[in-house]
Write an enzyme that holds these catalytic residues in place. Sequence first.
Site, PDB file in Angstrom:
ATOM      1  N   THR A 119     -11.030  -4.233 -12.418  1.00  0.00           N
ATOM      2  CA  THR A 119     -10.445  -5.561 -12.149  1.00  0.00           C
ATOM      3  C   THR A 119      -8.949  -5.353 -11.908  1.00  0.00           C
ATOM      4  O   THR A 119      -8.431  -4.276 -12.196  1.00  0.00           O
ATOM      5  CB  THR A 119     -10.590  -6.522 -13.355  1.00  0.00           C
ATOM      6  N   SER A 136       0.828  -1.212   0.000  1.00  0.00           N
ATOM      7  CA  SER A 136       0.000   0.000   0.000  1.00  0.00           C
ATOM      8  C   SER A 136       0.860   1.259   0.000  1.00  0.00           C
ATOM      9  O   SER A 136       1.881   1.333   0.684  1.00  0.00           O
ATOM     10  CB  SER A 136      -0.894   0.011   1.236  1.00  0.00           C
ATOM     11  N   ASN A 191     -14.789   2.146   3.580  1.00  0.00           N
ATOM     12  CA  ASN A 191     -13.323   2.185   3.426  1.00  0.00           C
ATOM     13  C   ASN A 191     -12.674   3.133   4.425  1.00  0.00           C
ATOM     14  O   ASN A 191     -11.462   3.289   4.434  1.00  0.00           O
ATOM     15  CB  ASN A 191     -12.930   2.574   1.992  1.00  0.00           C
ATOM     16  N   THR A 198      -9.322  -1.846   3.819  1.00  0.00           N
ATOM     17  CA  THR A 198      -9.130  -2.330   2.455  1.00  0.00           C
ATOM     18  C   THR A 198      -9.388  -3.832   2.378  1.00  0.00           C
ATOM     19  O   THR A 198      -9.823  -4.440   3.372  1.00  0.00           O
ATOM     20  CB  THR A 198      -7.732  -1.907   1.929  1.00  0.00           C
ATOM     21  N   LYS A 253     -13.692  -4.626   3.631  1.00  0.00           N
ATOM     22  CA  LYS A 253     -14.550  -3.451   3.396  1.00  0.00           C
ATOM     23  C   LYS A 253     -16.031  -3.709   3.701  1.00  0.00           C
ATOM     24  O   LYS A 253     -16.750  -2.799   4.095  1.00  0.00           O
ATOM     25  CB  LYS A 253     -14.416  -2.966   1.953  1.00  0.00           C
ATOM     26  N   GLY A 296     -15.425  -4.860  -5.121  1.00  0.00           N
ATOM     27  CA  GLY A 296     -15.633  -3.695  -4.258  1.00  0.00           C
ATOM     28  C   GLY A 296     -15.484  -2.365  -4.977  1.00  0.00           C
ATOM     29  O   GLY A 296     -16.297  -1.451  -4.790  1.00  0.00           O
TER      30      GLY A 296
HETATM   31  P1  NAP Z   1     -12.161  -7.200  -5.793  1.00  0.00           P
HETATM   32  O1  NAP Z   1     -13.245  -6.831  -4.879  1.00  0.00           O
HETATM   33  O2  NAP Z   1     -11.308  -8.390  -5.514  1.00  0.00           O
HETATM   34  O3  NAP Z   1     -12.804  -7.410  -7.255  1.00  0.00           O
HETATM   35  C1  NAP Z   1     -12.023  -7.739  -8.365  1.00  0.00           C
HETATM   36  C2  NAP Z   1     -12.919  -7.916  -9.581  1.00  0.00           C
HETATM   37  O4  NAP Z   1     -12.075  -8.179 -10.697  1.00  0.00           O
HETATM   38  C3  NAP Z   1     -13.908  -9.077  -9.478  1.00  0.00           C
HETATM   39  O5  NAP Z   1     -15.073  -8.714 -10.133  1.00  0.00           O
HETATM   40  C4  NAP Z   1     -13.182 -10.191 -10.225  1.00  0.00           C
HETATM   41  O6  NAP Z   1     -14.055 -11.081 -10.880  1.00  0.00           O
HETATM   42  C5  NAP Z   1     -12.456  -9.425 -11.296  1.00  0.00           C
HETATM   43  N1  NAP Z   1     -11.256 -10.115 -11.721  1.00  0.00           N
HETATM   44  C6  NAP Z   1     -10.256 -10.542 -10.904  1.00  0.00           C
HETATM   45  N2  NAP Z   1      -9.302 -11.133 -11.651  1.00  0.00           N
HETATM   46  C7  NAP Z   1      -9.734 -11.089 -12.922  1.00  0.00           C
HETATM   47  C8  NAP Z   1      -9.188 -11.569 -14.152  1.00  0.00           C
HETATM   48  N3  NAP Z   1      -8.008 -12.200 -14.192  1.00  0.00           N
HETATM   49  N4  NAP Z   1      -9.899 -11.377 -15.287  1.00  0.00           N
HETATM   50  C9  NAP Z   1     -11.085 -10.748 -15.246  1.00  0.00           C
HETATM   51  N5  NAP Z   1     -11.666 -10.282 -14.127  1.00  0.00           N
HETATM   52  C10 NAP Z   1     -10.979 -10.449 -12.980  1.00  0.00           C
HETATM   53  O7  NAP Z   1     -11.143  -5.991  -5.977  1.00  0.00           O
HETATM   54  P2  NAP Z   1     -11.485  -4.427  -5.951  1.00  0.00           P
HETATM   55  O8  NAP Z   1     -11.311  -3.868  -4.604  1.00  0.00           O
HETATM   56  O9  NAP Z   1     -12.773  -4.222  -6.647  1.00  0.00           O
HETATM   57  O10 NAP Z   1     -10.294  -3.844  -6.833  1.00  0.00           O
HETATM   58  C11 NAP Z   1     -10.265  -4.032  -8.235  1.00  0.00           C
HETATM   59  C12 NAP Z   1      -9.115  -3.213  -8.817  1.00  0.00           C
HETATM   60  O11 NAP Z   1      -9.334  -1.832  -8.578  1.00  0.00           O
HETATM   61  C13 NAP Z   1      -7.764  -3.544  -8.174  1.00  0.00           C
HETATM   62  O12 NAP Z   1      -6.797  -3.586  -9.178  1.00  0.00           O
HETATM   63  C14 NAP Z   1      -7.484  -2.379  -7.266  1.00  0.00           C
HETATM   64  O13 NAP Z   1      -6.101  -2.111  -7.160  1.00  0.00           O
HETATM   65  C15 NAP Z   1      -8.192  -1.246  -7.987  1.00  0.00           C
HETATM   66  N6  NAP Z   1      -8.621  -0.238  -7.016  1.00  0.00           N
HETATM   67  C16 NAP Z   1      -8.100   1.012  -7.159  1.00  0.00           C
HETATM   68  C17 NAP Z   1      -8.475   2.004  -6.302  1.00  0.00           C
HETATM   69  C18 NAP Z   1      -7.891   3.364  -6.480  1.00  0.00           C
HETATM   70  O14 NAP Z   1      -8.012   4.178  -5.568  1.00  0.00           O
HETATM   71  N7  NAP Z   1      -7.289   3.647  -7.612  1.00  0.00           N
HETATM   72  C19 NAP Z   1      -9.383   1.747  -5.260  1.00  0.00           C
HETATM   73  C20 NAP Z   1      -9.906   0.451  -5.141  1.00  0.00           C
HETATM   74  C21 NAP Z   1      -9.510  -0.532  -6.040  1.00  0.00           C
HETATM   75  P3  NAP Z   1     -14.776 -12.332 -10.123  1.00  0.00           P
HETATM   76  O15 NAP Z   1     -15.878 -11.703  -9.315  1.00  0.00           O
HETATM   77  O16 NAP Z   1     -15.240 -13.169 -11.212  1.00  0.00           O
HETATM   78  O17 NAP Z   1     -13.711 -12.940  -9.265  1.00  0.00           O
END
Ligand code: NAP
Length: 512
Positions: free
Chosen positions: A424, A246, A323, A298, A302, A365
């Site tokens: 994703t 992080s 969050n 995180t 969450k 999330g």
């Molecule tokens: P999460 O809750 O684990 O959700 C991940 C999502 O991505 C799920 O829908 C999952 O699908 C899908 N996924 C995972 N691996 C995949 C793959 N290989 N191919 C296609 N789909 C895939 O994670 P999250 O918190 O939503 O975070 C998602 C991304 O957003 C991360 O990269 C994170 O770093 C980024 N993020 C950025 C910020 C920011 O402030 N910039 C904030 C939060 C998150 P399934 O449901 O089918 O498993």
Amino acid sequence: MNNNGKICVSICAETAEEFIENIKRAVESAADIIELRFDCLKRDEINFVLREIYNLNCITPFLATFRPAEQGGKRRLNLCERTKFWQLFFSNYNYQTSFIDFEFDLNMVLNLKTTKSIVSFHDFSGIPRNLEAIYEIYSNLINADIVKIAVQADEITDSLAVWKLLEKAKAEKKQLVPIAMGEAGKWTRILGLAHGVPLTYASLDAGKETAGGQFTVRELSETYRIKELNEQTEIYGIVGNPVSQSISPEMHNAAFKFHNLNAVYIPFEVKNLAEFIKRFIKPQTREIELNFKGFSVTIPHKRAIIEFLDSTDETAQAIGAVNTVKIIDGKLCGYNTDAQGFIEPLLNHYVNLENAKVAVFGNGGAARAAIYALKKEGAKVTILARNLEKAKSLANEFDVELLKFSIANRKSKIENFDVFVNATPLGMKGTLETETPAIAAQMENVRLVYDLVYNPSETQFIKEAQLAGAQAIGGLEMLVAQGAAQFKIWTGKEAPVNEMNDAALRKLHVQK
Ligand code: NAP
């Protein structure tokens, strides 16, 4: 006002040349003491190093250590070898080290009357059941000025036992360095000096740590400013698992520094959320007093955090995830700044999202917060999910369209969208770095591509957007915006967004 604690940088190298070079660099760093780990050196280099150190005329105090493997040293050393080393150390070389660090079994062998000494105990397998008894025995040694007890914490609550010894040591006016090793114990390395611990250990460079969970001297002195902390310091942090990658600590600590606040933001690796809340946070049940004022939440907590809160704001309720937690008079109040953090950069680039057709890749999330914010702006949202069964409930909950996508099928156009959002981990540093939810050929007529992944700052998805002639936003803007909103909730002050952004960029650069 600074506390009286010291930062001790550990030097561990196999060759005399590297060892001496590192000492010279440590002298230039924020180190108050330099630990010379003689056990790291090849046997035939020890004499040379001892002589060279003498010639360095170094004013930074040294702490000499010759530790056997079972106590975390680099090699197997029997009692005879260790005794010989210390005899050589004391008799042949006429310089005064500030400290020596020895193990309990050498207590009767060494004559330490003229040298300040640390007697140290290490357990790399966990927390010994007789920890208090160990403390008693060690702290009663006449030879020991300071007792160091370092134990392995796999869960954050494992670190409580060693930290609690501090109260005892303080009452007895004894000096104790309690360290919980490992990711889950990192907080003990940051907060020790604030609570009267005489010294904390650091590495000179990232990747050169001599024990699990150790920070670099630069991180301790510049990011966490540990010598400025005290028992009144307000504690914030990031609660999740994992949290080691992080960049929020850099961002928030830069903001605290900008406003000159007596506050620090710490990584808390938490596997069992219920135990953490009970034993660290809730006033009725917590076992130690750290002056927690709030924390970021995180992955994977969450949603799970909600049941432990005393109140949740409207946005967090609607999104179904929290969050940000602020602690007011012992009550835990939950917020969600992901939605605001997501939408602010998008509005800066797109201006009006009313009726804009937005495809959100992913249904986790981040997608949840993004969809909530997009709907609020009047956008027409479609979720693109790899697993329709899993995504169905989210689509129903927010009343949005749902389509299947697969990165294996690059031939199909993803048509009729103005904006693509990647929620994703595709493209994230590591094994997914070369992946992208869509390629340029699938981006016909897309005006803007928004990748929530922020490390690397230019992902494959962003590169494809540029090829397709679309505008692109990276995830750092969201990270900073959601962090800025957290800062405002906690402190009531405007977040110094530029400082936070610069601190985040610096950390990303180091992680490259
Ligand atoms: P999460 O809750 O684990 O959700 C991940 C999502 O991505 C799920 O829908 C999952 O699908 C899908 N996924 C995972 N691996 C995949 C793959 N290989 N191919 C296609 N789909 C895939 O994670 P999250 O918190 O939503 O975070 C998602 C991304 O957003 C991360 O990269 C994170 O770093 C980024 N993020 C950025 C910020 C920011 O402030 N910039 C904030 C939060 C998150 P399934 O449901 O089918 O498993």
